[in-house]
Design an enzyme around this catalytic site. Structure first.
Site: not given
Ligand code: GRF
Length: 195
Positions: A13-14, A92, A109, A111
């Site tokens: 969740g960063s 996911m 989204n 990516h």
């Molecule tokens: C990120 O690299 C995003 O691009 C991808 O999944 C990762 C999620 O990281 N879809 P976080 O949970 O936001 O830290």
């Protein structure tokens, strides 16, 4: 008028945290509120971070559930929060056609690769493995496919000279955290003008 966003996560969740911060004190302050952070995994670390931030959280475990039925439950739960946008940030799961229809062009989204050349998990590992001089981060609308929706914006990440995957990921995430809020601001302001 400020819009409501629901941020969907499955893990760390960063990106969610970076966006939530921008809605508090940054460039999203006059643009949107985080109405809810939703996770399909009870163990998602980001749920705790969001809670500490004072943002409402919701979790419906998806394990073992059929996609359509699960998404129906999520849609039902979202009615309470009335999000204008669904912002996927490390969520996911593929969304069902019904879900995509319900929020057409309002699901976004991020990516960690060029979605025209690479879809799915581990975008940074792909770029590192392929020895690419540069890769990019893609923010796109979500359709029924995996990372196949219309591209909204891409930003380049120069990874020449980086010696480990961790280094690539660190630089990539820093870019993601800046970029996602900036693109959300553009999209929401553009949509608001076009109404
Ligand atoms: C990120 O690299 C995003 O691009 C991808 O999944 C990762 C999620 O990281 N879809 P976080 O949970 O936001 O830290």
């Amino acid at each position: 008028m400020k819009k409501n966003i629901a941020i969907f996560i499955s893990g760390r969740g960063s990106n969610m945290e970076a966006i939530a911060e921008q809605t508090r004190n940054g460039i999203l302050r006059d643009v949107c509120n985080v109405a809810v952070v939703f996770s399909n995994r009870p163990s998602a670390e980001g749920l705790k971070t969001a809670g500490a931030f004072g943002v409402p959280t919701e979790c419906i475990p998806s394990a073992g559930k059929e996609r359509e039925a699960f998404d129906r439950e999520v849609l039902e739960r979202m009615k309470f929060y009335r999000p204008d946008y669904i912002v996927l940030a490390g969520y996911m799961r593929l969304l069902s056609p019904r879900f995509v229809r319900a929020y057409r062009r309002r699901i976004i989204n991020i990516h960690p690769a060029d979605s025209r050349f690479y879809q799915g998990l581990e975008g940074y590992a792909w770029a590192f493995r392929e020895n690419l001089p540069r890769t990019c981060i893609t923010v796109h609308y979500v359709d029924e496919g995996m990372d196949t929706g219309e591209i909204i914006e891409q930003r380049e990440l120069d990874i020449r000279g980086m010696e480990s995957l961790e280094e690539v990921e660190r630089a990539g995430l820093a870019l993601e955290h800046r970029m996602y809020s900036e693109v959300l601001k553009k999209v929401i302001e553009r949509d608001s003008k076009n109404v």
